[in-house]
Design an enzyme around this catalytic site. Sequence first.
Site, mmCIF file in Angstrom:
data_model
loop_
_atom_site.group_PDB
_atom_site.id
_atom_site.type_symbol
_atom_site.label_atom_id
_atom_site.label_comp_id
_atom_site.label_asym_id
_atom_site.label_seq_id
_atom_site.Cartn_x
_atom_site.Cartn_y
_atom_site.Cartn_z
ATOM 1 N N HIS A 165 24.040 -1.097 15.315
ATOM 2 C CA HIS A 165 25.050 -0.247 14.683
ATOM 3 C C HIS A 165 25.666 -0.965 13.483
ATOM 4 O O HIS A 165 25.547 -2.186 13.347
ATOM 5 C CB HIS A 165 26.169 0.099 15.672
ATOM 6 C CG HIS A 165 26.982 -1.093 16.096
ATOM 7 N ND1 HIS A 165 26.529 -2.020 17.014
ATOM 8 C CD2 HIS A 165 28.202 -1.534 15.696
ATOM 9 C CE1 HIS A 165 27.434 -2.968 17.173
ATOM 10 N NE2 HIS A 165 28.463 -2.713 16.379
ATOM 11 N N ARG A 204 37.134 -10.508 16.671
ATOM 12 C CA ARG A 204 36.693 -9.935 15.395
ATOM 13 C C ARG A 204 37.867 -9.376 14.605
ATOM 14 O O ARG A 204 38.786 -8.800 15.186
ATOM 15 C CB ARG A 204 35.702 -8.798 15.692
ATOM 16 C CG ARG A 204 34.943 -8.302 14.492
ATOM 17 C CD ARG A 204 33.980 -7.201 14.889
ATOM 18 N NE ARG A 204 34.636 -5.911 14.933
ATOM 19 C CZ ARG A 204 34.087 -4.803 15.430
ATOM 20 N NH1 ARG A 204 32.868 -4.824 15.932
ATOM 21 N NH2 ARG A 204 34.746 -3.673 15.424
ATOM 22 N N ASP A 245 29.582 -1.304 11.944
ATOM 23 C CA ASP A 245 30.891 -1.104 12.571
ATOM 24 C C ASP A 245 31.605 0.169 12.090
ATOM 25 O O ASP A 245 31.760 0.403 10.889
ATOM 26 C CB ASP A 245 31.783 -2.332 12.318
ATOM 27 C CG ASP A 245 31.308 -3.535 13.145
ATOM 28 O OD1 ASP A 245 30.770 -3.317 14.244
ATOM 29 O OD2 ASP A 245 31.464 -4.678 12.675
HETATM 30 C C1 SIN Z 1 29.936 -6.589 17.236
HETATM 31 O O1 SIN Z 1 29.224 -5.627 17.490
HETATM 32 O O2 SIN Z 1 30.714 -6.594 16.293
HETATM 33 C C2 SIN Z 1 29.844 -7.816 18.111
HETATM 34 C C3 SIN Z 1 28.534 -8.487 18.084
HETATM 35 C C4 SIN Z 1 28.394 -9.481 19.198
HETATM 36 O O3 SIN Z 1 29.090 -9.394 20.217
HETATM 37 O O4 SIN Z 1 27.553 -10.358 19.079
#
Ligand code: SIN
Length: 315
Positions: free
Chosen positions: A115, A282, A117
Site C-alpha cells: 500500500h 511513524r 499510506d
Molecule cells: C507501514 O506500513 O507504514 C509500516 C511498515 C512496517 O511495519 O514495516
Amino acid sequence: MSAAAVQDIQSIQVTPLSAHIGAEIHGVDLTQKLDARQIAEIRAALLKWRVVFFREQFLTHEQHVAFSAQFGELTLGHPVFGHVDGYPEVYSISKYRKATRFEGQTLQRPWTGWHTDVTAALNPPWASILRGVTIPPYGGDTQWTNLVAAYQKLSAPLRGFVDGLRGLHRFTPPAGASGTEAFNKAVEQRTLVTEHPLVRVHPETGERALYVSPSFLKSIVGVSPRESQVLLELLWEHVTRPEFTVRFKWEAGSVAFWDNRATAHLAPTDIFDLEFDRQLYRTTLVGDVPVGPDGTQSVALEGSPVSAAAAVALN
Ligand code: SIN
C-alpha cells in the site's frame, strides 16, 4: 564499502541499495537540528532514491517529531487509528498493531498488504518517517517499490492507456483480514473514499508514477467490474515486481524516510511465525491533492482531507 558504491553529495554520504530504489544515508545525526544544506541534501536523495534509510539514530518521540518537522507539516498520527498518548503526531506500529484512538480506547487492527499510506484520503501524506525501536533478530523486513520506475517500464501503449484512467481508493481492511469490533467501528466512523488519477504527476519532479496502492485501490472508474479486476491484477503484479523494489533489514535505531508520491510499501507478515516482538513508530507529513497527466485533481467522495496535527490540536 567500495568507493564506487558511495556517492558523495556534499556533506552526507548516500549509498544506493538497488538499481531503482533505496539508499542509506550516513554522516548526519538526526537527534540534532539540521542545517539548510543537510536538509536540502536529504531531500534531494529522497527525490532520487524514493526511500532513504539512516542507522543508529536513537530518537525519542520528541526528536522524531522535531526531525520530521524540518521537512514539512506533520499530520495526526493516523486519521483513522489515532496516535500515541501525549504525542498527537506519532503513530505506533507494533506487532499486533494496537491503535489508540483519540478517546484513549485501544483496538486491534489487521496488518495491511502492499500500500501507499492513507491513499483513501484526498491528500495522502507526501512522506512517512518510520523508526525502529524493538526489532526481531531476524524477520520483519519492510519492502518498498518505485512507482515511477514501474510506470516507465510499462509499454508505451499501456502508459498512454493508464494515463487517462482514475481509481477508487477506500479505507477497508485487506481481503481475508479480520478486524476486531472496535477496529470495524473505527473504520466505519471515519470512512475515507477518494477518486485519484491512476497516474500521478509528482509535484516536485514532474515524473509520472503509477499511483497504484494495492490495499486501498478497489476499482478503476468507468470500466466494467471484470475489466477493472483484470487491469488491477495486471498493475498490482507489475508494480510489485522485484526489480522495482528494495528490502530493508531493520535494527533498533534505524529510520526509513519515504516519498509516498512515488512508492508503495509492504509491511512484514513473517513476524507472526516468530515469537519476537516488533515495535516501530511513524510520523507522516501533510500532502497535497494528487494531479493526473491531464491536470485533473483527485476528488474526495467520503471523509475529510488529512489535516495537520497542529490544526487538529487547536480545534
Ligand atoms: C507501514 O506500513 O507504514 C509500516 C511498515 C512496517 O511495519 O514495516
